[in-house]
Motif scaffolding. Sequence first.
Motif, PDB file in Angstrom:
ATOM      1  N   TYR A   1       0.832  -1.142  -0.358  1.00 14.56           N
ATOM      2  CA  TYR A   1       0.015  -0.176   0.370  1.00 14.56           C
ATOM      3  C   TYR A   1       0.965   1.497  -0.370  1.00 14.56           C
ATOM      4  N   THR A   2       0.114   2.403   0.130  1.00 11.43           N
ATOM      5  CA  THR A   2       0.879   3.433  -0.414  1.00 11.43           C
ATOM      6  C   THR A   2       0.043   4.549   0.784  1.00 11.43           C
TER       7      THR A   2
ATOM      8  N   HIS B   1      -1.776   7.866   0.974  1.00 13.38           N
ATOM      9  CA  HIS B   1      -2.469   8.982   0.128  1.00 13.38           C
ATOM     10  C   HIS B   1      -3.321  10.571   0.144  1.00 13.38           C
TER      11      HIS B   1
ATOM     12  N   SER C   1      -5.533  13.796   0.319  1.00 10.52           N
ATOM     13  CA  SER C   1      -6.440  13.788  -0.331  1.00 10.52           C
ATOM     14  C   SER C   1      -6.807  14.988  -0.405  1.00 10.52           C
TER      15      SER C   1
ATOM     16  N   TYR D   1      -4.694   8.954   4.131  1.00  8.17           N
ATOM     17  CA  TYR D   1      -5.551   7.632   3.571  1.00  8.17           C
ATOM     18  C   TYR D   1      -5.131   6.516   3.065  1.00  8.17           C
TER      19      TYR D   1
ATOM     20  N   ARG E   1      -3.791   3.108   0.555  1.00  7.08           N
ATOM     21  CA  ARG E   1      -4.285   2.779  -0.790  1.00  7.08           C
ATOM     22  C   ARG E   1      -3.616   1.523  -1.030  1.00  7.08           C
TER      23      ARG E   1
END
Length: 145
Positions: free
Chosen positions: A3-4, A6, A8, A19, A21
Amino acid sequence: MRYTIHQSKVNNGTKGKFYLRPVYDETVGLDELAEHMASHNSPFSKGQLLAILTDIVGCIKELCMESKSVRIDGLGIFEARVRSKGAKTRPEFNIAENVLNLVVCCRGVDEFRSSRLEVNTKHNLAKIAEVKPTAKADSVNTEQP
């Protein structure tokens, strides 16, 4: 799972929040799926598995268009869904104008249900790894930390 994180940039209540992702390295098609399945000591060849998978895809679409849901235990329930815009009155509703699209969706079941995935993820955090961004803003470093 990789995952990474991020941030918004959407102009609503999520702007500025961070969040998780998932990062996808590639999309595997039916041919690659058949090859993968054949590598698991299957008594079927890649070609036989590809033929079966191709038939499964066609049959799931056909059954969904017959207003049936198709459950594949351990994976999900496939069903057709319609997205439409509203009409002010019933007589004003016109399929050609009000139906936006028709899609086949899948929702997880059994161990693949979102609530089960949440529990499994929290208990297996060692199995997920953050992917560090590279110098290029839109690309992702594929090495695990």
